[in-house]
Structure formats: C-alpha cells, structure tokens
Scaffold this motif. Structure first.
Motif, short mmCIF file in Angstrom:
data_model
loop_
_atom_site.label_atom_id
_atom_site.label_comp_id
_atom_site.label_asym_id
_atom_site.label_seq_id
_atom_site.Cartn_x
_atom_site.Cartn_y
_atom_site.Cartn_z
N TYR A 156 -10.61 -74.91 -100.24
CA TYR A 156 -9.40 -75.64 -100.60
C TYR A 156 -9.72 -76.81 -101.53
O TYR A 156 -9.09 -76.95 -102.59
CB TYR A 156 -8.69 -76.16 -99.33
N HIS A 157 -10.70 -77.63 -101.17
CA HIS A 157 -11.00 -78.79 -102.01
C HIS A 157 -11.57 -78.38 -103.37
O HIS A 157 -11.26 -79.00 -104.38
CB HIS A 157 -11.94 -79.77 -101.28
N ALA A 158 -12.35 -77.31 -103.36
CA ALA A 158 -12.90 -76.81 -104.64
C ALA A 158 -11.79 -76.23 -105.51
O ALA A 158 -11.95 -76.12 -106.73
CB ALA A 158 -13.97 -75.76 -104.38
N SER A 163 -14.44 -86.83 -92.07
CA SER A 163 -13.14 -87.47 -91.83
C SER A 163 -12.23 -86.58 -90.98
O SER A 163 -11.27 -87.05 -90.39
CB SER A 163 -12.46 -87.82 -93.16
N HIS A 164 -12.54 -85.29 -90.92
CA HIS A 164 -11.78 -84.37 -90.06
C HIS A 164 -12.49 -84.16 -88.72
O HIS A 164 -12.08 -83.31 -87.94
CB HIS A 164 -11.63 -83.00 -90.74
N GLY A 165 -13.57 -84.92 -88.50
CA GLY A 165 -14.28 -84.81 -87.22
C GLY A 165 -15.36 -83.75 -87.16
O GLY A 165 -15.84 -83.43 -86.07
N VAL A 209 -12.98 -72.96 -95.11
CA VAL A 209 -11.63 -73.03 -95.68
C VAL A 209 -11.41 -74.40 -96.33
O VAL A 209 -10.88 -74.49 -97.43
CB VAL A 209 -10.54 -72.75 -94.62
N HIS A 210 -11.85 -75.47 -95.64
CA HIS A 210 -11.76 -76.81 -96.24
C HIS A 210 -12.47 -76.84 -97.59
O HIS A 210 -11.94 -77.36 -98.57
CB HIS A 210 -12.44 -77.87 -95.35
N ILE A 211 -13.67 -76.29 -97.62
CA ILE A 211 -14.46 -76.31 -98.86
C ILE A 211 -13.75 -75.56 -99.97
O ILE A 211 -13.61 -76.07 -101.09
CB ILE A 211 -15.87 -75.72 -98.61
N GLU A 261 -18.62 -85.84 -96.45
CA GLU A 261 -17.79 -87.00 -96.06
C GLU A 261 -16.36 -86.57 -95.75
O GLU A 261 -15.74 -87.07 -94.81
CB GLU A 261 -17.80 -88.04 -97.18
N GLU A 262 -15.87 -85.65 -96.53
CA GLU A 262 -14.51 -85.15 -96.31
C GLU A 262 -14.42 -84.49 -94.94
O GLU A 262 -13.49 -84.73 -94.17
CB GLU A 262 -14.14 -84.17 -97.44
N LEU A 263 -15.40 -83.65 -94.64
CA LEU A 263 -15.40 -82.94 -93.35
C LEU A 263 -15.59 -83.91 -92.20
O LEU A 263 -14.98 -83.74 -91.14
CB LEU A 263 -16.47 -81.86 -93.35
ZN LIG Z 1 -10.30 -80.94 -96.06
#
Ligand SMILES: [Zn+2]
Length: 101
Positions: free
Chosen positions: A16-18, A34-36, A12-14, A30-32
């Motif tokens: 969303y960012h895309a 930062s979310h742990g 879902v993160h991927i 790196e983004e992920l």
């Molecule tokens: Zn994210």
C-alpha cells in the motif's frame, strides 16, 4: 503462527505505501512500528527482497547526501495484488468484525 498472520498484514502495508510513493526500509519499519508491529531490519529487508523477487516491487538506488538508499516502488503486478488484497480485506473485515463496512 501469529507471526505468519502479521507478516501478511505487514506485506499489505508495504504494498500500500509503495503504491503511494517510493519507500525505503527504515521508513517502512517506522510506519509499521506506528501500527504496533515491531520489525527488525532482519525481518524487513528479507520481506522487501522477496517482494521484489516476486515482481511486486521494484527498487532503485538513490544517493541521499552521500548515502545510498534503496527506494521501492510498486509494479503493475504489485498493484494488481494490492487491489485483490483490498477486496479480500474488505470481505474479511466484514466477516470477522461482524459489521457492515
Ligand atoms: Zn501502513
């Protein structure tokens, strides 16, 4: 099992960012982070490949200072899945966090 759950969140993160900008693997790792989420290239690249094979992302190779980098953008189908996921996240959060969002 925990991995399966987190893999879903990471997808879902991927997506969303895309949906915001074209993104590349290292940037997403790196983004992920930062979310742990600790993601190795061995995990990230197969996820991206699968999302592309499923038609949710599309990639484009870009030459960045002599290095080829693969940028991923969301497709229309990916956008639909993201929208559907948002509805489900909202509902899930409402239930499991027991709060009104
Ligand atoms: Zn994210």
């Amino acid at each position: 099992m925990l991995r399966d759950i987190f893999l879903g969140f990471m997808r879902v993160h991927i997506l969303y960012h895309a949906s915001l900008n074209p993104v590349y693997g290292l940037e997403l790792m790196e983004e992920l982070e930062s979310h742990g989420y600790h993601v190795s290239p061995g995990t990230m690249y197969p996820i991206l490949k699968k999302l592309e094979q499923s038609g949710l992302l599309v990639s484009e190779k870009v030459n960045v200072k002599g290095k080829i980098r693969k940028y991923y953008s969301i497709t229309e189908e990916g956008g639909n899945i993201l929208l559907e996921s948002k509805k489900k996240i909202r509902e899930l959060a409402r239930e499991v966090l027991e709060e009104e969002l």
